[in-house]
Design a protein around this motif. Sequence first.
Motif, PDB file in Angstrom:
ATOM      1  N   ASN A   3       0.807  -1.214   0.000  1.00 23.62           N
ATOM      2  CA  ASN A   3       0.000   0.000   0.000  1.00 23.62           C
ATOM      3  C   ASN A   3       0.843   1.268   0.000  1.00 23.62           C
ATOM      4  N   ASP A   4       2.121   1.151   0.340  1.00 24.54           N
ATOM      5  CA  ASP A   4       3.016   2.306   0.291  1.00 24.54           C
ATOM      6  C   ASP A   4       3.366   2.690  -1.149  1.00 24.54           C
ATOM      7  N   LEU A   5       3.153   1.761  -2.080  1.00 20.50           N
ATOM      8  CA  LEU A   5       3.409   2.046  -3.496  1.00 20.50           C
ATOM      9  C   LEU A   5       2.121   2.538  -4.158  1.00 20.50           C
ATOM     10  N   PRO A   6       2.212   3.428  -5.119  1.00 22.90           N
ATOM     11  CA  PRO A   6       1.004   3.816  -5.862  1.00 22.90           C
ATOM     12  C   PRO A   6       0.511   2.640  -6.688  1.00 22.90           C
ATOM     13  N   THR A   7      -0.778   2.582  -6.921  1.00 21.47           N
ATOM     14  CA  THR A   7      -1.326   1.508  -7.738  1.00 21.47           C
ATOM     15  C   THR A   7      -0.945   1.712  -9.200  1.00 21.47           C
ATOM     16  N   ILE A   8      -1.061   0.643  -9.986  1.00 28.78           N
ATOM     17  CA  ILE A   8      -0.827   0.763 -11.423  1.00 28.78           C
ATOM     18  C   ILE A   8      -1.803   1.767 -12.015  1.00 28.78           C
ATOM     19  N   PHE A   9      -3.045   1.723 -11.561  1.00 31.40           N
ATOM     20  CA  PHE A   9      -4.067   2.659 -12.045  1.00 31.40           C
ATOM     21  C   PHE A   9      -3.633   4.105 -11.800  1.00 31.40           C
ATOM     22  N   GLU A  10      -3.105   4.380 -10.613  1.00 32.25           N
ATOM     23  CA  GLU A  10      -2.664   5.745 -10.292  1.00 32.25           C
ATOM     24  C   GLU A  10      -1.498   6.176 -11.170  1.00 32.25           C
ATOM     25  N   VAL A  11      -0.580   5.248 -11.456  1.00 28.59           N
ATOM     26  CA  VAL A  11       0.556   5.570 -12.314  1.00 28.59           C
ATOM     27  C   VAL A  11       0.100   5.809 -13.749  1.00 28.59           C
ATOM     28  N   VAL A  12      -0.750   4.924 -14.267  1.00 29.40           N
ATOM     29  CA  VAL A  12      -1.193   5.000 -15.663  1.00 29.40           C
ATOM     30  C   VAL A  12      -2.045   6.240 -15.923  1.00 29.40           C
ATOM     31  N   SER A  68      -2.839  10.086 -11.776  1.00 30.23           N
ATOM     32  CA  SER A  68      -3.425  10.632 -10.552  1.00 30.23           C
ATOM     33  C   SER A  68      -2.417  10.658  -9.419  1.00 30.23           C
ATOM     34  N   ALA A  69      -1.504   9.681  -9.393  1.00 33.47           N
ATOM     35  CA  ALA A  69      -0.465   9.679  -8.356  1.00 33.47           C
ATOM     36  C   ALA A  69       0.467  10.858  -8.561  1.00 33.47           C
ATOM     37  N   LYS A  70       0.800  11.150  -9.817  1.00 29.72           N
ATOM     38  CA  LYS A  70       1.652  12.303 -10.124  1.00 29.72           C
ATOM     39  C   LYS A  70       0.937  13.594  -9.751  1.00 29.72           C
ATOM     40  N   LYS A  71      -0.379  13.656 -10.016  1.00 31.88           N
ATOM     41  CA  LYS A  71      -1.146  14.855  -9.697  1.00 31.88           C
ATOM     42  C   LYS A  71      -1.162  15.107  -8.194  1.00 31.88           C
ATOM     43  N   GLN A  72      -1.332  14.012  -7.418  1.00 27.70           N
ATOM     44  CA  GLN A  72      -1.326  14.152  -5.965  1.00 27.70           C
ATOM     45  C   GLN A  72       0.018  14.689  -5.488  1.00 27.70           C
ATOM     46  N   ALA A  73       1.097  14.151  -6.051  1.00 26.98           N
ATOM     47  CA  ALA A  73       2.432  14.616  -5.669  1.00 26.98           C
ATOM     48  C   ALA A  73       2.651  16.056  -6.110  1.00 26.98           C
ATOM     49  N   LYS A  74       2.113  16.393  -7.296  1.00 32.63           N
ATOM     50  CA  LYS A  74       2.272  17.750  -7.812  1.00 32.63           C
ATOM     51  C   LYS A  74       1.532  18.754  -6.939  1.00 32.63           C
ATOM     52  N   GLU A 117      14.593  16.462  -1.744  1.00 28.01           N
ATOM     53  CA  GLU A 117      14.172  15.065  -1.546  1.00 28.01           C
ATOM     54  C   GLU A 117      12.859  15.024  -0.790  1.00 28.01           C
ATOM     55  N   GLU A 118      12.778  15.838   0.277  1.00 27.77           N
ATOM     56  CA  GLU A 118      11.563  15.851   1.090  1.00 27.77           C
ATOM     57  C   GLU A 118      10.397  16.462   0.319  1.00 27.77           C
ATOM     58  N   GLU A 119      10.698  17.515  -0.435  1.00 28.06           N
ATOM     59  CA  GLU A 119       9.653  18.247  -1.142  1.00 28.06           C
ATOM     60  C   GLU A 119       9.041  17.435  -2.269  1.00 28.06           C
ATOM     61  N   HIS A 120       9.862  16.638  -2.970  1.00 28.98           N
ATOM     62  CA  HIS A 120       9.385  15.909  -4.141  1.00 28.98           C
ATOM     63  C   HIS A 120       9.455  14.395  -3.967  1.00 28.98           C
ATOM     64  N   GLY A 121       9.498  13.948  -2.737  1.00 24.80           N
ATOM     65  CA  GLY A 121       9.641  12.517  -2.473  1.00 24.80           C
ATOM     66  C   GLY A 121       8.471  11.686  -2.960  1.00 24.80           C
ATOM     67  N   ASP A 122       7.294  12.329  -3.185  1.00 23.68           N
ATOM     68  CA  ASP A 122       6.129  11.580  -3.648  1.00 23.68           C
ATOM     69  C   ASP A 122       6.042  11.507  -5.165  1.00 23.68           C
ATOM     70  N   THR A 123       6.951  12.183  -5.872  1.00 23.37           N
ATOM     71  CA  THR A 123       6.934  12.141  -7.327  1.00 23.37           C
ATOM     72  C   THR A 123       7.318  10.745  -7.796  1.00 23.37           C
ATOM     73  N   LEU A 124       6.594  10.252  -8.806  1.00 19.63           N
ATOM     74  CA  LEU A 124       6.771   8.874  -9.259  1.00 19.63           C
ATOM     75  C   LEU A 124       7.200   8.827 -10.711  1.00 19.63           C
ATOM     76  N   CYS A 125       8.063   7.882 -11.024  1.00 20.84           N
ATOM     77  CA  CYS A 125       8.482   7.678 -12.405  1.00 20.84           C
ATOM     78  C   CYS A 125       7.333   7.072 -13.192  1.00 20.84           C
ATOM     79  N   CYS A 172       2.238  15.118 -21.204  1.00 22.77           N
ATOM     80  CA  CYS A 172       1.411  14.548 -20.135  1.00 22.77           C
ATOM     81  C   CYS A 172       1.871  14.997 -18.744  1.00 22.77           C
ATOM     82  N   GLU A 173       3.035  15.688 -18.675  1.00 19.98           N
ATOM     83  CA  GLU A 173       3.581  16.219 -17.436  1.00 19.98           C
ATOM     84  C   GLU A 173       3.915  15.146 -16.400  1.00 19.98           C
TER      85      GLU A 173
END
Length: 251
Positions: A128-137, A140-146, A190-198, A217-218
Amino acid sequence: MDGGGPYNPRTVEEVFRDFKGRRAGMIKALTTDVEEFYQQCDPEKENLCLYGFPGEHWEVNLPAEEVPPELPEPALGINFARDGMQEKDWLALVAVHSDAWLLAVAFYFGARFGFDKADRKRLFNMINDLPTIFEVVTGSAKKQAKDKSSISNHSSNKSKSNSKGRGSESQGKYTKAKDEEEGGLEDEDEEEHGDTLCGACGQNYASDEFWICCDICERWFHGKCVKITPARAEHIKQYKCPSCSNKRARP
């Protein structure tokens, strides 16, 4: 199915490594390898499934012949819906089913090797600490981090943000934290952008790695995942990730 005998992880850590490997493979299919994945999901073929393997690769194939199969089966017939809906909606649908399959496989191993309540809880928390595939695809995970980083950016030093390249619109958006000479700035970033996902591998931002952002797609990507070096990024006016570069109008 992964080129050898049955793969049976027996500890929580082994099951989690198995989960991450399969997840990375499926994320590749739905992002960086999306064009190849699209072509393989021919609606004229039989029921097809998307498999992810521990070695971080993927495969579109028929369901297992044995009943019951060695592992839980992915969603059948993902190819049939390919031309009946928008591509992004179809990919999101496949991503949701892929998330469900990954959980099924992980907890299948947990049940098979007798994980107790504490082990199951620990496994779920790691997953659960990892974003879901759905969030990556879907991004939405990037948007949350942004959203989180934009709030912190307002209160941070503007020159620091500009020196990192995050949010810059010129020559492709990229960051190379190794160029920072002051360790304090590196730690803050690192702390500021630690939630950003590849967008390719789904892993988190790290201050010692080169990253580049797609201007379409940002989404952010490890340079190594999309084969972009810092030197090459300097000469890119508008960077398009592999997914955006390969997209074309679908009938």
